[in-house]
Design an enzyme around this catalytic site. Structure first.
Site, PDB file in Angstrom:
ATOM      1  N   ARG A 110       0.853  -1.186   0.000  1.00  0.00           N
ATOM      2  CA  ARG A 110       0.000   0.000   0.000  1.00  0.00           C
ATOM      3  C   ARG A 110       0.893   1.242   0.000  1.00  0.00           C
ATOM      4  O   ARG A 110       1.968   1.242   0.609  1.00  0.00           O
ATOM      5  CB  ARG A 110      -0.836  -0.039   1.282  1.00  0.00           C
ATOM      6  CG  ARG A 110      -1.827   1.092   1.459  1.00  0.00           C
ATOM      7  CD  ARG A 110      -3.042   0.893   0.640  1.00  0.00           C
ATOM      8  NE  ARG A 110      -4.165   1.733   1.053  1.00  0.00           N
ATOM      9  CZ  ARG A 110      -5.166   2.025   0.226  1.00  0.00           C
ATOM     10  NH1 ARG A 110      -5.181   1.565  -1.019  1.00  0.00           N
ATOM     11  NH2 ARG A 110      -6.166   2.759   0.644  1.00  0.00           N
ATOM     12  N   THR A 381      -9.781   0.115  -9.448  1.00  0.00           N
ATOM     13  CA  THR A 381      -8.764  -0.744  -8.905  1.00  0.00           C
ATOM     14  C   THR A 381      -8.768  -1.958  -9.792  1.00  0.00           C
ATOM     15  O   THR A 381      -9.622  -2.082 -10.646  1.00  0.00           O
ATOM     16  CB  THR A 381      -9.192  -1.062  -7.465  1.00  0.00           C
ATOM     17  OG1 THR A 381      -9.169   0.169  -6.759  1.00  0.00           O
ATOM     18  CG2 THR A 381      -8.340  -2.085  -6.779  1.00  0.00           C
ATOM     19  N   THR A 399      -4.108  -0.893  -7.068  1.00  0.00           N
ATOM     20  CA  THR A 399      -4.893   0.292  -7.445  1.00  0.00           C
ATOM     21  C   THR A 399      -4.081   1.564  -7.554  1.00  0.00           C
ATOM     22  O   THR A 399      -2.993   1.682  -6.976  1.00  0.00           O
ATOM     23  CB  THR A 399      -6.014   0.520  -6.401  1.00  0.00           C
ATOM     24  OG1 THR A 399      -6.929   1.484  -6.882  1.00  0.00           O
ATOM     25  CG2 THR A 399      -5.462   0.984  -5.069  1.00  0.00           C
ATOM     26  N   ASN A 401      -6.214   4.083  -6.908  1.00  0.00           N
ATOM     27  CA  ASN A 401      -7.416   4.618  -6.268  1.00  0.00           C
ATOM     28  C   ASN A 401      -8.436   4.944  -7.344  1.00  0.00           C
ATOM     29  O   ASN A 401      -9.126   4.069  -7.831  1.00  0.00           O
ATOM     30  CB  ASN A 401      -7.132   5.801  -5.343  1.00  0.00           C
ATOM     31  CG  ASN A 401      -8.332   6.107  -4.463  1.00  0.00           C
ATOM     32  OD1 ASN A 401      -9.191   5.241  -4.276  1.00  0.00           O
ATOM     33  ND2 ASN A 401      -8.434   7.301  -3.926  1.00  0.00           N
ATOM     34  N   ASP A 423      -7.866   8.259   0.460  1.00  0.00           N
ATOM     35  CA  ASP A 423      -8.394   7.159   1.296  1.00  0.00           C
ATOM     36  C   ASP A 423      -8.170   7.406   2.789  1.00  0.00           C
ATOM     37  O   ASP A 423      -8.728   6.704   3.627  1.00  0.00           O
ATOM     38  CB  ASP A 423      -7.756   5.824   0.893  1.00  0.00           C
ATOM     39  CG  ASP A 423      -8.553   5.113  -0.207  1.00  0.00           C
ATOM     40  OD1 ASP A 423      -9.658   5.571  -0.526  1.00  0.00           O
ATOM     41  OD2 ASP A 423      -8.064   4.106  -0.726  1.00  0.00           O
ATOM     42  N   SER A 452      -7.718   0.803   3.508  1.00  0.00           N
ATOM     43  CA  SER A 452      -8.180   0.324   2.197  1.00  0.00           C
ATOM     44  C   SER A 452      -9.384  -0.590   2.368  1.00  0.00           C
ATOM     45  O   SER A 452      -9.620  -1.140   3.441  1.00  0.00           O
ATOM     46  CB  SER A 452      -7.045  -0.459   1.539  1.00  0.00           C
ATOM     47  OG  SER A 452      -7.483  -1.055   0.345  1.00  0.00           O
ATOM     48  N   SER A 453     -10.119  -0.762   1.270  1.00  0.00           N
ATOM     49  CA  SER A 453     -11.202  -1.758   1.247  1.00  0.00           C
ATOM     50  C   SER A 453     -10.817  -2.975   0.413  1.00  0.00           C
ATOM     51  O   SER A 453     -11.617  -3.894   0.268  1.00  0.00           O
ATOM     52  CB  SER A 453     -12.461  -1.141   0.625  1.00  0.00           C
ATOM     53  OG  SER A 453     -12.893  -0.053   1.380  1.00  0.00           O
ATOM     54  N   GLY A 473     -13.649  -1.679  -6.775  1.00  0.00           N
ATOM     55  CA  GLY A 473     -14.965  -1.112  -6.462  1.00  0.00           C
ATOM     56  C   GLY A 473     -14.999  -0.265  -5.200  1.00  0.00           C
ATOM     57  O   GLY A 473     -16.063  -0.090  -4.602  1.00  0.00           O
ATOM     58  N   GLY A 474     -13.836   0.277  -4.770  1.00  0.00           N
ATOM     59  CA  GLY A 474     -13.831   1.154  -3.602  1.00  0.00           C
ATOM     60  C   GLY A 474     -14.451   0.464  -2.398  1.00  0.00           C
ATOM     61  O   GLY A 474     -14.200  -0.715  -2.140  1.00  0.00           O
TER      62      GLY A 474
HETATM   63  O1  DON Z   1      -7.995   0.944  -1.346  1.00  0.00           O
HETATM   64  C1  DON Z   1      -9.165   1.247  -1.522  1.00  0.00           C
HETATM   65  O2  DON Z   1     -10.071   0.886  -0.816  1.00  0.00           O
HETATM   66  C2  DON Z   1      -9.510   2.117  -2.730  1.00  0.00           C
HETATM   67  N1  DON Z   1      -8.438   2.992  -3.020  1.00  0.00           N
HETATM   68  C3  DON Z   1      -9.868   1.220  -3.856  1.00  0.00           C
HETATM   69  C4  DON Z   1     -10.274   1.977  -5.085  1.00  0.00           C
HETATM   70  C5  DON Z   1     -11.121   1.199  -5.997  1.00  0.00           C
HETATM   71  O3  DON Z   1     -11.423   0.064  -5.805  1.00  0.00           O
HETATM   72  C6  DON Z   1     -11.662   1.928  -7.164  1.00  0.00           C
HETATM   73  N2  DON Z   1     -12.291   0.995  -8.054  1.00  0.00           N
HETATM   74  N3  DON Z   1     -13.271   0.969  -8.619  1.00  0.00           N
END
Ligand code: DON
Length: 569
Positions: A110, A381, A399, A401, A423, A452-453, A473-474
């Site tokens: 990360r 991501t 990712t 982000n 984030d 992070s997710s 997918g955030g």
């Molecule tokens: O680490 C995370 O949770 C986010 N930066 C992930 C970003 C993400 O999945 C965007 N995608 N659609």
């Protein structure tokens, strides 16, 4: 085997010369003419990633004698070339693996907050968030971790690092034909790329259409420096100079010292059992592993299979688990080197039981009433999955982000930088790009990693390797993985059906249930009657996975939502 053929206009003919040792050796991998393969079974090894070329590279590396780790490294570097919206060397991620001998490995690469970062660096004089600053331009970048992460992963690989980077170099130098999706992506961001970067780049040279060939000579040169010098090829010397120079253009604060000092970290994976399956996922600074453990434990006492897939009964139960777990995310989770995350308690059976004490089937809960639990202990991501012939399983989520990160291409070095600083919780109680709230646990501190997710996840059954899965997918990521696992384990769906099934998402606050546009209308209506606030959203993520079936075959599946594609042998 399901094959979707891309219509590639203006097909370019590549000249495979000696300068392309990898592509020459693998004529079946044609960067100028390739297909998306959504699902296939292979007798020995398989890869699923967001791009057909990256998956084919990973599979070829294993056929050449590499293992799942070799394939993962080659796939990550290739994605940095052929999937620039999220594949990266300027971002970060998590590599989760289970070796065939049962050993678990979690490498956290990360991004980290630069040394000059301060807690309030994204607030104006009145204390309000300046969202643009944590999203656009060099000011939004955390120190990139991907190259260090892949070099740490290399300790488990068999082939030389030079060999694993070679396919990416060839794809960057000799170009590859882009899909309609990529052409649209690059065109839609052209103005932002030009605005946020100090110089035009390979991405901005024209208006793109499907079938055009994208050449990335500066990225090829950067990859060659990594190939020759390893870590120093990115974190020192010319590449570091280019990064630091780019910082000056848009208030970036990453220094040469930050780059040189960046270290990937080994993290002990989260492990738990769910209905006879052993689940392994990523620990903080990812919230993903804890969240899916909490949610699966909260629903474990219920016969979800009998309730039916995506019915009001199963969905409302799962929403209530989501509400409770995400409330805990906001309060309790952050970089464990800076914040004591009460992991043990959060993933315990007793805690899950206690959290569901006030759950009444068929009655919508409220996020005003459900607050974070009291504990006394401590959208782009990309995800890819690999299982090799020996049964080594790798799951990587990585990712920048946002799609194309901070839209800043490092001049001279040809790669995009992340906007991962968003984030962090830039201000307690103020939502980030994903509407996620956070507090002290996820505040900005130099060197700290933002929560992070991302949820790369592995499953074993009866002690044997079974599934590698994950998605972008955030904040929807843990929910998607949760729903994907329930689809497979409780609803007995195939991996492909589980991946493609419409998804739903509740993240505590806001107190709404997001559903994909193809979510069953009858369930939406029934949930509304129960008092849920339903909001239709676009597509959730692009889930990819590989499963080992009873006959030992590796069945790989790529999400219908993207150009995701499988390969193997
Ligand atoms: O680490 C995370 O949770 C986010 N930066 C992930 C970003 C993400 O999945 C965007 N995608 N659609």
């Amino acid at each position: 085997m399901m094959v979707l053929t891309l219509t590639l206009a203006n097909l370019s003919i590549g000249i495979l010369v000696n300068a392309q040792p990898f592509l020459k050796k693998h004529p079946a991998i044609n960067p100028y003419n390739y297909e998306v393969v959504k699902e296939a079974s292979f007798s020995k090894a398989a890869v699923t990633s967001a791009h057909p070329l990256a998956s084919m590279v990973g599979a070829a590396i294993m056929k050449d004698g590499g293992n799942a780790f070799d394939a993962a490294i080659a796939t990550q570097f290739s994605l940095a070339v052929v999937f620039p919206g999220a594949g990266n060397i300027g971002g970060g991620g998590f590599m989760l693996a289970r070796k065939a001998n049962g050993e678990l490995i979690g490498i956290d690469y990360r991004e980290a907050a630069p040394g000059k970062a301060t807690r309030d660096m994204y607030l104006d004089a009145q204390g309000n968030p300046i969202t643009k600053k944590s999203l656009d331009g060099a000011s939004a970048s955390g120190i990139p971790g991907s190259v260090a992460g892949m070099i740490a992963t290399h300790a488990y690989a068999k082939l030389s690092l030079a060999k694993l980077i070679e396919p990416a170099i060839e794809l960057a130098e000799y170009g590859y034909v882009i899909t309609a999706r990529e052409a649209n992506g690059l065109n839609s961001q052209k103005a932002n790329f030009l605005k946020n970067s100090s110089a035009p780049s390979a991405f901005t040279q024209r208006e793109w259409k499907a079938g055009d060939t994208l050449y990335q000579p500066e990225l090829a040169a950067t990859l060659k420096r990594i190939q020759e010098k390893g870590l120093a090829g990115f974190y020192e010397g010319e590449t570091a100079d280019f990064i630091v120079k780019e910082m000056q253009y848009s208030e970036g604060i990453i220094t040469k010292e930050d780059l040189k000092n960046y270290q990937p970290k080994f993290r002990k994976p989260i492990e738990f059992d769910y209905k006879g399956h052993h689940i392994i996922s990523f620990s903080p600074p990812s919230s993903g592993g804890i969240i899916i453990a909490q949610m699966l434990k909260m629903i474990e006492p219920f016969n979800v299979g009998n309730m039916g897939q995506n019915t009001e009964a199963s969905v409302s139960l799962m929403i209530e688990a989501q509400r409770r777990a995400y409330a805990d995310r906001a309060e309790h989770m952050g970089d464990p080197d800076y914040w004591k995350v009460p992991t043990k308690t959060l993933i315990s059976d007793e805690y899950a039981k206690d959290r569901m004490k006030d759950y009444v089937p068929g009655v919508a809960g409220s996020s005003k009433i459900t607050l974070a639990g009291q504990v006394h202990e401590s959208e782009e991501t990309t995800h890819f999955s690999v299982i090799d012939a020996k049964g080594n399983m790798v799951a990587v989520t990585t990712t920048l982000n946002d799609t194309y990160g901070n839209k800043t291409i490092v001049a001279g070095a040809g790669f995009l930088l992340n906007n991962e600083m968003d984030d962090f919780s830039v201000k307690p109680g103020s939502p980030n790009m994903y509407g996620a709230l956070g507090g002290e646990a996820n505040s900005i501190v130099p060197g700290k990693r933002m929560l992070s997710s991302m949820t790369p996840t592995l499953v074993t059954l009866n002690g044997k390797p079974y599934i590698s899965i994950g998605t972008p997918g955030g904040t929807t990521i843990p929910n998607q993985v949760f729903e994907g696992l329930v689809n497979i384990i409780d609803h007995k769906m195939t991996l492909k059906a589980a991946i493609d099934a419409p998804k739903f998402h509740h993240q505590w606050i806001p107190d709404v249930v997001g559903v994909e546009s193809d979510f069953p209308e009858a369930t939406i209506e029934a949930l509304k009657v129960k008092g849920y606030n339903i909001v239709k959203r676009g597509k959730f993520g692009r889930m990819d996975g590989v499963v080992i079936s009873k006959d030992g075959k590796r069945t790989a599946a790529g999400d219908k939502r993207g150009d995701d594609s499988v390969a193997g042998y």
